[in-house]
Design a protein around this motif. Structure first.
Motif, mmCIF file in Angstrom:
data_model
loop_
_atom_site.group_PDB
_atom_site.id
_atom_site.type_symbol
_atom_site.label_atom_id
_atom_site.label_comp_id
_atom_site.label_asym_id
_atom_site.label_seq_id
_atom_site.Cartn_x
_atom_site.Cartn_y
_atom_site.Cartn_z
ATOM 1 N N PHE A 1 13.784 15.411 4.085
ATOM 2 C CA PHE A 1 12.920 16.544 4.396
ATOM 3 C C PHE A 1 13.142 17.685 3.414
ATOM 4 N N GLY A 2 14.386 18.016 3.143
ATOM 5 C CA GLY A 2 14.674 19.077 2.190
ATOM 6 C C GLY A 2 14.976 20.405 2.853
ATOM 7 N N GLU A 3 14.673 21.486 2.162
ATOM 8 C CA GLU A 3 15.078 22.832 2.577
ATOM 9 C C GLU A 3 14.024 23.476 3.476
ATOM 10 N N VAL A 4 14.501 24.094 4.551
ATOM 11 C CA VAL A 4 13.621 24.799 5.472
ATOM 12 C C VAL A 4 13.967 26.282 5.440
ATOM 13 N N ALA A 5 12.935 27.113 5.390
ATOM 14 C CA ALA A 5 13.139 28.562 5.294
ATOM 15 C C ALA A 5 13.530 29.149 6.646
ATOM 16 N N SER A 6 14.060 30.369 6.624
ATOM 17 C CA SER A 6 14.321 31.098 7.857
ATOM 18 C C SER A 6 13.005 31.460 8.522
ATOM 19 N N ALA A 7 13.074 31.732 9.819
ATOM 20 C CA ALA A 7 11.853 31.984 10.591
ATOM 21 C C ALA A 7 11.002 33.080 9.967
ATOM 22 N N GLU A 8 11.640 34.154 9.520
ATOM 23 C CA GLU A 8 10.882 35.270 8.966
ATOM 24 C C GLU A 8 10.336 34.974 7.572
ATOM 25 N N ASP A 9 10.794 33.875 6.962
ATOM 26 C CA ASP A 9 10.326 33.505 5.627
ATOM 27 C C ASP A 9 9.423 32.275 5.636
ATOM 28 N N ASN A 10 9.093 31.752 6.809
ATOM 29 C CA ASN A 10 8.209 30.584 6.872
ATOM 30 C C ASN A 10 6.814 30.938 6.379
ATOM 31 N N PRO A 11 6.142 30.032 5.676
ATOM 32 C CA PRO A 11 4.795 30.320 5.174
ATOM 33 C C PRO A 11 3.785 30.476 6.308
ATOM 34 N N THR A 12 2.819 31.353 6.094
ATOM 35 C CA THR A 12 1.675 31.495 6.986
ATOM 36 C C THR A 12 0.415 31.524 6.135
ATOM 37 N N LEU A 13 -0.717 31.231 6.780
ATOM 38 C CA LEU A 13 -1.983 31.143 6.052
ATOM 39 C C LEU A 13 -3.116 31.544 6.980
ATOM 40 N N LEU A 14 -4.147 32.202 6.401
ATOM 41 C CA LEU A 14 -5.301 32.637 7.186
ATOM 42 C C LEU A 14 -6.551 32.618 6.306
ATOM 43 N N ILE A 15 -7.629 32.033 6.830
ATOM 44 C CA ILE A 15 -8.935 32.141 6.171
ATOM 45 C C ILE A 15 -9.498 33.510 6.525
ATOM 46 N N THR A 16 -9.652 34.355 5.532
ATOM 47 C CA THR A 16 -10.020 35.752 5.780
ATOM 48 C C THR A 16 -11.512 36.023 5.661
ATOM 49 N N ASP A 17 -12.233 35.146 4.961
ATOM 50 C CA ASP A 17 -13.667 35.387 4.787
ATOM 51 C C ASP A 17 -14.376 34.069 4.494
ATOM 52 N N ALA A 18 -15.477 33.831 5.211
ATOM 53 C CA ALA A 18 -16.274 32.615 5.004
ATOM 54 C C ALA A 18 -17.631 32.817 5.658
ATOM 55 N N PRO A 19 -18.672 32.185 5.150
ATOM 56 C CA PRO A 19 -19.988 32.307 5.779
ATOM 57 C C PRO A 19 -20.042 31.512 7.081
ATOM 58 N N ARG A 20 -20.875 31.952 8.004
ATOM 59 C CA ARG A 20 -21.078 31.199 9.241
ATOM 60 C C ARG A 20 -22.191 30.169 9.103
ATOM 61 N N ARG A 21 -23.072 30.380 8.141
ATOM 62 C CA ARG A 21 -24.221 29.499 7.965
ATOM 63 C C ARG A 21 -24.549 29.394 6.480
ATOM 64 N N VAL A 22 -24.763 28.175 6.007
ATOM 65 C CA VAL A 22 -25.154 27.942 4.617
ATOM 66 C C VAL A 22 -26.221 26.843 4.590
ATOM 67 N N ARG A 23 -26.940 26.751 3.489
ATOM 68 C CA ARG A 23 -27.890 25.662 3.297
ATOM 69 C C ARG A 23 -27.180 24.470 2.659
ATOM 70 N N ALA A 24 -27.689 23.298 2.915
ATOM 71 C CA ALA A 24 -27.122 22.098 2.301
ATOM 72 C C ALA A 24 -27.175 22.209 0.780
ATOM 73 N N ASN A 25 -26.109 21.775 0.144
ATOM 74 C CA ASN A 25 -25.971 21.790 -1.321
ATOM 75 C C ASN A 25 -25.993 23.198 -1.916
ATOM 76 N N GLN A 26 -25.765 24.209 -1.084
ATOM 77 C CA GLN A 26 -25.698 25.593 -1.562
ATOM 78 C C GLN A 26 -24.240 25.988 -1.780
ATOM 79 N N PRO A 27 -23.851 26.415 -2.976
ATOM 80 C CA PRO A 27 -22.458 26.838 -3.215
ATOM 81 C C PRO A 27 -22.098 28.073 -2.374
ATOM 82 N N PHE A 28 -20.859 28.146 -1.961
ATOM 83 C CA PHE A 28 -20.359 29.312 -1.237
ATOM 84 C C PHE A 28 -18.856 29.409 -1.458
ATOM 85 N N THR A 29 -18.255 30.497 -1.008
ATOM 86 C CA THR A 29 -16.823 30.713 -1.218
ATOM 87 C C THR A 29 -16.111 30.942 0.112
ATOM 88 N N ILE A 30 -14.859 30.600 0.119
ATOM 89 C CA ILE A 30 -13.947 30.872 1.238
ATOM 90 C C ILE A 30 -12.750 31.615 0.669
#
Length: 331
Positions: free
Chosen positions: A180-209
């Motif tokens: 498994f390897g090295e595990v960080a301390s609780a306060e140093d564990n990675p976190t992640l959040l999707i902060t911005d994304a469209p709710r609706r898009v057209r098929a084959n239409q480019p968009f960003t997240i």
């Protein structure tokens, strides 16, 4: 008083047991010497107790402890995975396992109340194992039963697996022997959040997240297609942060009432390694060139270590570094 009289006086004091002036002086000096030695020992002991935290990998590991055996509460699974009935439905405030609509639930993932803080304090800092190998020097042998709520450990290596060894390529029905390897301390564990994304898009239409990560240094990526999958153990940098990258993927859902099939290739997938990231949260923009058909899309982002596993966490009740959203795709 002449010399003969003084000599007689000294002999008289010695005979009566009363100390002379020289003896009193010697006693005082001896007392001061003992007191000074005690102060020196106390200072050395305090320096060892209150000194700075040892450098990473230099401290001695605390001895392993086994919780005393106690009678199992209602709903506690017995060895082998069976469970006795607990409360019918809903949460159980006592912290004991319970059934919720027929499913056995383990509050706190089986963590008994009051023990978590003590375990976290005992595990703080880094240590050097007293013996080599994993599992306290077992080196692949199946650990003995006990110390885990009476549940026998099935194994902690591929020594007794019937499957072929995993070779770093994306193949199933294999056994991964990478530590498994090295595990960080609780306060140093990675976190992640999707902060911005469209709710609706057209098929084959480019968009960003937009994706924000914290405690993830995005500087380690072993290409899975080149044999780097599950090949490397997890590693931390000098600040105790996970080295790795994060993934983003989107798939079209055939149903919103049942879990999707796991094997189809997603409509979009990318791994982000930009050499940035750290203890402070930052944000990355991921461009998606378009989704192929109309329907409901599930888009997710999740952290990975250098070899694509979700980073380990100090505690079982910490949420992994991932986020998921739904996007409606129209024609």
């Amino acid at each position: 008083m002449n010399t003969r009289q003084r000599y007689a006086r000294r002999r008289q004091l010695s005979a009566t047991g009363k100390p002379t002036r020289n003896r009193r002086l010697i006693a005082v000096l001896a007392t001061l010497g003992v007191f000074g030695a005690l102060v020196a020992v106390t200072q050395v002991s305090s320096a060892g107790t209150w000194g700075r935290r040892p450098p990473r990998g230099s401290a001695a590991c605390p001895p392993a402890t086994t919780a005393p055996a106690t009678s199992a509460p209602a709903g506690t699974p017995a060895a082998g995975g069976s469970a006795t009935p607990g409360p019918a439905n809903g949460a159980n405030p006592s912290g004991s396992p319970y059934r919720d609509h027929g499913a056995m639930q383990h509050p706190g993932d089986g963590q008994q109340p009051g023990n978590l803080d003590a375990q976290s304090r005992r595990g703080r800092g880094n240590c050097t194992p007293s013996s080599g190998g994993n599992n306290g020097g077992n080196n692949g042998a199946t650990p003995p039963a006990g110390g885990n709520g009476g549940l026998e450990i099935l194994g902690n290596s591929c020594a007794n697996s019937r499957l072929q060894a995993h070779d770093g390529f994306q193949l199933g029905e294999r056994c991964v022997g990478t530590a498994f390897g090295e595990v960080a301390s609780a306060e140093d564990n990675p976190t992640l959040l999707i902060t911005d994304a469209p709710r609706r898009v057209r098929a084959n239409q480019p968009f960003t997240i937009k994706v924000s990560t914290r405690n993830l240094v995005r500087d380690r990526f072993l290409a899975a297609a080149q044999g780097g999958y599950y090949k490397e153990s997890g590693f931390l940098n000098d600040q105790g942060l996970t080295r790795g990258h994060f993934h983003t993927a989107c798939r079209m859902l055939a149903s919103q009432r049942s879990a999707p099939a796991p094997d189809p290739v997603p409509a979009f997938f990318v791994a982000t390694e930009d050499g940035k990231g750290g203890a402070q949260p930052d944000e990355v923009t991921v461009t998606i060139p378009g989704l192929p058909t109309a329907g409901e899309a599930q888009c997710a982002s999740w952290a990975g270590d250098g070899s694509h596993r979700v980073p380990m966490m100090q505690r079982a009740n910490q949420i992994p570094a991932f986020d998921v959203i739904r996007i409606t795709v129209t024609r």
